[in-house]
Design a protein around this motif. Structure first.
Motif, PDB file in Angstrom:
ATOM      1  N   ILE A 159     -45.665  -3.367  -1.484  1.00 51.32           N
ATOM      2  CA  ILE A 159     -45.106  -2.614  -0.362  1.00 51.32           C
ATOM      3  C   ILE A 159     -44.276  -1.452  -0.891  1.00 51.32           C
ATOM      4  CG2 ILE A 159     -45.025  -4.593   1.208  1.00 51.32           C
ATOM      5  CD1 ILE A 159     -41.943  -4.541   0.652  1.00 51.32           C
ATOM      6  N   GLY A 160     -43.891  -0.568  -0.002  1.00 53.28           N
ATOM      7  CA  GLY A 160     -43.040   0.548  -0.374  1.00 53.28           C
ATOM      8  C   GLY A 160     -43.802   1.856  -0.377  1.00 53.28           C
ATOM      9  N   ILE A 211     -45.788   6.384  -4.888  1.00 50.97           N
ATOM     10  CA  ILE A 211     -45.449   7.644  -5.548  1.00 50.97           C
ATOM     11  C   ILE A 211     -46.239   7.866  -6.834  1.00 50.97           C
ATOM     12  CG2 ILE A 211     -43.139   7.717  -4.541  1.00 50.97           C
ATOM     13  CD1 ILE A 211     -42.051   6.944  -7.323  1.00 50.97           C
ATOM     14  N   PHE A 212     -46.980   6.848  -7.276  1.00 51.08           N
ATOM     15  CA  PHE A 212     -47.820   7.043  -8.458  1.00 51.08           C
ATOM     16  C   PHE A 212     -49.175   6.397  -8.236  1.00 51.08           C
ATOM     17  CE2 PHE A 212     -45.127   3.338  -9.400  1.00 51.08           C
ATOM     18  CZ  PHE A 212     -46.050   2.372  -9.779  1.00 51.08           C
ATOM     19  N   SER A 213     -50.177   6.973  -8.905  1.00 55.99           N
ATOM     20  CA  SER A 213     -51.555   6.516  -8.731  1.00 55.99           C
ATOM     21  C   SER A 213     -52.016   5.576  -9.829  1.00 55.99           C
ATOM     22  CB  SER A 213     -52.503   7.716  -8.686  1.00 55.99           C
ATOM     23  OG  SER A 213     -52.177   8.560  -7.618  1.00 55.99           O
ATOM     24  N   ASN A 214     -51.397   5.698 -11.009  1.00 54.82           N
ATOM     25  CA  ASN A 214     -51.797   4.833 -12.120  1.00 54.82           C
ATOM     26  C   ASN A 214     -50.593   4.556 -13.020  1.00 54.82           C
ATOM     27  OD1 ASN A 214     -51.698   6.924 -14.278  1.00 54.82           O
ATOM     28  ND2 ASN A 214     -53.362   7.831 -13.072  1.00 54.82           N
ATOM     29  N   ASP A 267     -47.013  -2.722 -16.393  1.00 55.82           N
ATOM     30  CA  ASP A 267     -47.582  -3.806 -15.583  1.00 55.82           C
ATOM     31  C   ASP A 267     -46.661  -4.278 -14.452  1.00 55.82           C
ATOM     32  OD1 ASP A 267     -49.620  -5.561 -14.888  1.00 55.82           O
ATOM     33  OD2 ASP A 267     -48.802  -7.170 -16.125  1.00 55.82           O
ATOM     34  N   GLY A 268     -46.179  -3.343 -13.646  1.00 59.39           N
ATOM     35  CA  GLY A 268     -45.368  -3.698 -12.482  1.00 59.39           C
ATOM     36  C   GLY A 268     -43.888  -3.845 -12.734  1.00 59.39           C
ATOM     37  N   VAL A 269     -43.472  -3.663 -13.983  1.00 58.63           N
ATOM     38  CA  VAL A 269     -42.060  -3.809 -14.335  1.00 58.63           C
ATOM     39  C   VAL A 269     -41.492  -2.451 -14.734  1.00 58.63           C
ATOM     40  CG1 VAL A 269     -40.382  -4.932 -15.853  1.00 58.63           C
ATOM     41  CG2 VAL A 269     -42.422  -6.184 -15.104  1.00 58.63           C
ATOM     42  N   ALA A 270     -40.466  -2.018 -14.012  1.00 62.40           N
ATOM     43  CA  ALA A 270     -39.762  -0.774 -14.346  1.00 62.40           C
ATOM     44  C   ALA A 270     -38.492  -1.145 -15.098  1.00 62.40           C
ATOM     45  CB  ALA A 270     -39.419  -0.004 -13.083  1.00 62.40           C
ATOM     46  N   LYS A 271     -38.216  -0.434 -16.168  1.00 66.56           N
ATOM     47  CA  LYS A 271     -37.009  -0.661 -16.967  1.00 66.56           C
ATOM     48  C   LYS A 271     -36.190   0.618 -16.944  1.00 66.56           C
ATOM     49  CE  LYS A 271     -35.601  -2.353 -21.507  1.00 66.56           C
ATOM     50  NZ  LYS A 271     -36.114  -2.794 -22.818  1.00 66.56           N
ATOM     51  N   GLY A 286     -37.312  -0.144  -7.284  1.00 68.71           N
ATOM     52  CA  GLY A 286     -37.953  -1.379  -6.821  1.00 68.71           C
ATOM     53  C   GLY A 286     -38.635  -1.274  -5.479  1.00 68.71           C
ATOM     54  N   ASN A 287     -38.174  -0.382  -4.626  1.00 67.47           N
ATOM     55  CA  ASN A 287     -38.778  -0.223  -3.305  1.00 67.47           C
ATOM     56  C   ASN A 287     -39.956   0.744  -3.321  1.00 67.47           C
ATOM     57  OD1 ASN A 287     -37.252  -2.008  -1.624  1.00 67.47           O
ATOM     58  ND2 ASN A 287     -35.526  -0.612  -1.764  1.00 67.47           N
ATOM     59  N   VAL A 288     -40.607   0.863  -4.461  1.00 69.07           N
ATOM     60  CA  VAL A 288     -41.795   1.703  -4.628  1.00 69.07           C
ATOM     61  C   VAL A 288     -43.005   0.785  -4.790  1.00 69.07           C
ATOM     62  CG1 VAL A 288     -42.947   3.281  -6.243  1.00 69.07           C
ATOM     63  CG2 VAL A 288     -40.557   3.666  -5.615  1.00 69.07           C
ATOM     64  N   GLU A 289     -44.085   1.134  -4.115  1.00 65.81           N
ATOM     65  CA  GLU A 289     -45.314   0.354  -4.249  1.00 65.81           C
ATOM     66  C   GLU A 289     -45.758   0.333  -5.703  1.00 65.81           C
ATOM     67  OE1 GLU A 289     -49.961   0.614  -2.929  1.00 65.81           O
ATOM     68  OE2 GLU A 289     -48.469   1.343  -1.487  1.00 65.81           O
ATOM     69  N   GLY A 290     -46.064  -0.849  -6.192  1.00 61.59           N
ATOM     70  CA  GLY A 290     -46.506  -1.016  -7.571  1.00 61.59           C
ATOM     71  C   GLY A 290     -45.432  -1.586  -8.481  1.00 61.59           C
ATOM     72  N   VAL A 291     -44.176  -1.622  -8.004  1.00 59.84           N
ATOM     73  CA  VAL A 291     -43.074  -2.169  -8.800  1.00 59.84           C
ATOM     74  C   VAL A 291     -42.724  -3.553  -8.249  1.00 59.84           C
ATOM     75  CG1 VAL A 291     -40.681  -1.860  -9.552  1.00 59.84           C
ATOM     76  CG2 VAL A 291     -42.183   0.128  -9.304  1.00 59.84           C
ATOM     77  N   GLY A 292     -42.819  -4.561  -9.096  1.00 63.81           N
ATOM     78  CA  GLY A 292     -42.502  -5.925  -8.693  1.00 63.81           C
ATOM     79  C   GLY A 292     -41.196  -6.423  -9.273  1.00 63.81           C
ATOM     80  N   GLU A 293     -40.701  -5.719 -10.286  1.00 64.08           N
ATOM     81  CA  GLU A 293     -39.452  -6.122 -10.937  1.00 64.08           C
ATOM     82  C   GLU A 293     -38.808  -4.892 -11.562  1.00 64.08           C
ATOM     83  OE1 GLU A 293     -38.022  -8.861 -14.742  1.00 64.08           O
ATOM     84  OE2 GLU A 293     -40.038  -9.115 -13.953  1.00 64.08           O
TER      85      GLU A 293
END
Length: 143
Positions: free
Chosen positions: A10-11, A14-17, A45-49, A68-75
């Motif tokens: 969800i979210g 903002i990025f395609s890949n 792989d879904g984790v933003a640091k 975190g509120n961006v589609e594709g980010v799970g953690e």
């Protein structure tokens, strides 16, 4: 519910890949910079640091929520962050279907008209108080 776990599907998209994710997340946070200097963002792989210098706890928390509120980010993980730690004087709320900021303020403060306080504390995360979505996480300052 912790600050750092998010619904990956969800979210705002903002990025395609994955190759462009870190750059796009950094630009997204910097566009409404909540008070982060020397910001770096890594994505795998879904984790933003997130790393950098936070002006205060609110700035750090908002940067985490923005990522975190961006589609594709799970953690969201914290890398080398100086200047602040997440505050214990704030709660986090995951928007539910049928919620409005007014309803959330009634739950949190017993007074729906306090929704403006919630909006002001999340203005980098919520652009329009009438456009919130289920699964989005926001900060609720303790009364």
């Amino acid at each position: 519910m912790g600050l750092f776990d998010f619904a990956r599907n969800i979210g705002k998209k903002i990025f395609s890949n994955d190759d462009e994710a870190a750059e796009k997340l950094k630009a997204h946070i910097e566009a409404d910079n909540p008070g982060m200097k020397d910001l770096t963002v890594e994505y795998t792989d879904g984790v933003a640091k997130i790393s950098g210098q936070a002006k205060d706890s609110a700035a750090l928390e908002k940067a985490v929520l923005m990522a975190g509120n961006v589609e594709g980010v799970g953690e969201v993980q914290l890398g080398e962050v100086s200047g602040a730690e997440p505050s214990e004087n704030v709660s986090y709320y995951e928007i539910q279907s049928g919620d409005s900021l007014w309803k959330i303020a009634e739950k949190a403060y017993g007074n729906g008209s306090q929704y403006t306080k919630i909006f002001e504390e999340n203005k980098e995360v919520i652009k329009d108080p009438d456009l919130i979505y289920p699964g989005q996480k926001i900060r609720i300052p303790n009364a």
